[in-house]
Scaffold this motif. Structure first.
Motif, mmCIF file in Angstrom:
data_model
loop_
_atom_site.group_PDB
_atom_site.id
_atom_site.type_symbol
_atom_site.label_atom_id
_atom_site.label_comp_id
_atom_site.label_asym_id
_atom_site.label_seq_id
_atom_site.Cartn_x
_atom_site.Cartn_y
_atom_site.Cartn_z
ATOM 1 N N PHE A 43 37.653 59.611 13.616
ATOM 2 C CA PHE A 43 36.355 59.938 14.220
ATOM 3 C C PHE A 43 35.308 58.929 13.764
ATOM 4 O O PHE A 43 35.168 58.673 12.571
ATOM 5 C CB PHE A 43 35.920 61.355 13.816
ATOM 6 N N HIS A 45 31.968 58.681 15.601
ATOM 7 C CA HIS A 45 30.638 59.239 15.869
ATOM 8 C C HIS A 45 30.780 60.756 15.798
ATOM 9 O O HIS A 45 31.491 61.358 16.607
ATOM 10 C CB HIS A 45 30.113 58.820 17.251
ATOM 11 N N HIS A 46 30.143 61.360 14.817
ATOM 12 C CA HIS A 46 30.293 62.794 14.584
ATOM 13 C C HIS A 46 29.184 63.552 15.323
ATOM 14 O O HIS A 46 28.019 63.158 15.283
ATOM 15 C CB HIS A 46 30.237 63.088 13.085
ATOM 16 N N THR A 47 29.553 64.636 15.979
ATOM 17 C CA THR A 47 28.579 65.425 16.755
ATOM 18 C C THR A 47 28.678 66.908 16.384
ATOM 19 O O THR A 47 28.892 67.751 17.248
ATOM 20 C CB THR A 47 28.808 65.227 18.271
ATOM 21 N N ASP A 79 36.115 56.927 22.458
ATOM 22 C CA ASP A 79 34.813 56.258 22.532
ATOM 23 C C ASP A 79 34.631 55.448 23.820
ATOM 24 O O ASP A 79 33.600 54.828 24.014
ATOM 25 C CB ASP A 79 34.643 55.350 21.309
ATOM 26 N N VAL A 86 24.913 60.317 23.213
ATOM 27 C CA VAL A 86 25.803 60.106 22.061
ATOM 28 C C VAL A 86 26.331 58.670 22.136
ATOM 29 O O VAL A 86 26.715 58.213 23.214
ATOM 30 C CB VAL A 86 26.994 61.098 22.091
ATOM 31 N N GLY A 119 33.347 65.086 18.398
ATOM 32 C CA GLY A 119 32.846 63.744 18.118
ATOM 33 C C GLY A 119 33.594 62.720 18.946
ATOM 34 O O GLY A 119 34.438 63.060 19.787
ATOM 35 N N LYS A 120 33.270 61.444 18.695
ATOM 36 C CA LYS A 120 33.887 60.338 19.424
ATOM 37 C C LYS A 120 34.953 59.683 18.552
ATOM 38 O O LYS A 120 34.787 59.532 17.345
ATOM 39 C CB LYS A 120 32.816 59.296 19.813
#
Length: 495
Positions: A43, A45-47, A79, A86, A119-120
């Motif tokens: 991961f 980009h964490h969302t 991604d 995001v 996340g991405k």
């Protein structure tokens, strides 16, 4: 590890509907696992707040009843898919800071169905790679290890982050994209299921383009049933994508009977490559026997133009990449190089691209620009297009002769060590796609199913190739193979 993260999509769906667990509980369990798995670099980009909000909304839908199959299920998003607000970088420095103002059609459909985005996920830059070593975020590490050896292994590429995250139980499933094997090869390297649908089955709108006539989105999951569930939510006609097929999406899960009696499975003699490892040969033979035992008829078939597939692919894909990546120039979005006094727009383009694109992307753009240039267009690009038509005709002829699906190895080996092939001749890396690129060139559906372990305890997968638009039938054959193989191995948690 929380047992909740080990659930399949189907198991989690049933528990959510029975109110045995909430989406928020599932989501928190996954977020905890992701926090502890930094060593995998899956991961990027964490969302977590978006995930919690989506989970609460899903729980409300579940209480009301009649929630779709994907409602409340936590997934990861490659991604390459644009996600509104995001970061969506395609693992490239040139898209640093890019926050889309829109949602890709596939992710929008998943969110409409109640899916939760954790996340991405990491990937090869612009989906160009077979080992996830070209990412601006750094390498993804395969959760599997060779016995007691600590050597970091590739999870495959380009959907390496998606594969590693699903195999390590960080998420219940993930989106992937496949241009020449980027769903199926990493699925095989990590012991999970990955399906590339027929070209046009899933919308490409909002997915960062690599090679527009080859790219296709698909699910990466723990089981064939999960792939059927998730594909049903991802697929469908999209008027924003001119290549999207206006066809009804069947209930893929309902087609999983496991009954393949009377089906005819083709074994292509051209896929018996010189130097193929004995373990891959045995896996293929064992898979053939499993399908025979399940009641299928097995026939040897010929796909005579197979040997030209890799050269054709590595002309067509870079040519389309060269055209698609021309839009990244530092003018409208993403990275822009610092300019010196007297620098004009040409210098800005040159410096931005030199800084923004990694070496593999630069190599493919240069190859693509070369084969499209005056004097070489006919010699390379047009010839490759003709070869592509012949490869497609090979498959058409085989299916017209009564073959229902084709069984092949998914990869020429198990996962290899990170760095082992990076400094070698790039053609050696490209050979990892030898069994998968034909499917993209012909626009067919293909699925990788984990079916065994090699002598070092690493997963190996087989590939099934189906008729166009018959993903349901293909998944049912994959389901029969999965049931017969009984693959349940998981990587030992070292991260």
């Amino acid at each position: 590890m929380s047992d909740l993260t080990k659930l399949t999509l189907a198991e989690a769906r049933d528990k959510l509907r029975a109110r045995e667990v909430s989406s928020l509980e599932l989501t928190e369990a996954c977020l905890t696992e992701i926090e502890g798995a930094g060593a995998l670099n899956a991961f990027v980009h964490h969302t977590p707040e978006i995930a919690r909000d989506q989970a609460r909304a899903a729980d409300a839908r579940l209480i009301q009843g009649e929630a779709p199959a994907m409602c409340g299920l936590p997934i990861g998003v490659k991604d390459l898919f644009c996600t509104k607000g995001v970061p969506s970088q395609a693992a490239s420095r040139i898209l640093q800071g890019f926050l889309p103002e829109y949602e890709s059609t596939v992710t929008q459909q998943l969110f409409d169905a109640g899916s939760v985005m954790l996340g991405k996920l990491n990937m090869d830059e612009f989906a160009m790679g077979s080992s996830n070593e070209t990412s601006t975020y750094g390498n993804v590490i395969n959760p599997w290890r060779r016995g007691n050896d600590d050597t970091g292994l590739t999870p495959g590429g380009s959907s390496g982050g998606s594969a590693a995250a699903v195999a390590a139980d960080l998420c219940l499933a993930a989106t992937g994209t496949d241009t020449g094997g980027s769903i199926r090869q990493p699925a095989a390297f990590t012991g999970i299921v990955g399906i590339k649908p027929t070209y046009g089955r899933c919308s490409r709108w909002g997915v960062v383009a690599f090679a527009s006539s080859l790219d296709q989105a698909g699910p990466m999951t723990k089981t064939v049933r999960d792939a059927a569930i998730m594909l049903g939510a991802m697929a469908g006609h999209d008027p924003k994508d001119s290549t999207s097929a206006d066809l009804a999406v069947p209930d893929f899960e309902a087609m999983l009977t496991g009954d393949i009696r009377g089906k005819v499975i083709g074994i292509p003699k051209e896929y018996r490559m010189d130097g193929m490892p004995a373990e891959i040969e045995k896996l293929w033979a064992d898979g053939t026997d499993m399908l025979k035992s399940a009641g299928a008829e097995v026939r040897e078939i010929s796909l005579p133009h197979t040997k030209y597939a890799l050269p054709a692919y590595y002309v067509i894909a870079p040519a389309e990449a060269s055209s698609n990546l021309a839009r990244y120039d530092g003018v409208r979005y993403g990275h822009r190089a610092a300019l010196g006094q007297g620098d004009g727009i040409t210098e800005m383009y040159e410096k931005t691209r030199a800084e923004g694109f990694g070496h593999e992307v630069q190599r493919r753009v240069m190859v693509g620009t070369y084969v499209l240039s005056a004097g070489f267009y006919d010699a390379y690009y047009n010839r490759a297009r003709k070869v592509r038509a012949l490869i497609k005709r090979d498959f058409d002829d085989v299916f017209a002769a009564g073959i229902d699906a084709i069984l092949t190895p998914a990869t020429p080996s198990a996962a290899f060590g990170l760095g082992e092939m990076k400094d070698a001749d790039p053609v050696q890396m490209y050979l990892n796609d030898v069994f998968t690129v034909t499917v993209n060139l012909a626009g067919l559906p293909g699925v990788a199913v984990p079916t065994g372990l090699d002598g070092q305890g690493l997963p190996l997968g087989l590939q099934l190739i189906g008729r166009p638009w018959e993903e349901g039938d293909l998944l049912n054959t994959a389901y029969a193979l999965e049931q017969a193989a009984g693959f349940v191995a998981k990587p030992g948690k070292w991260w």
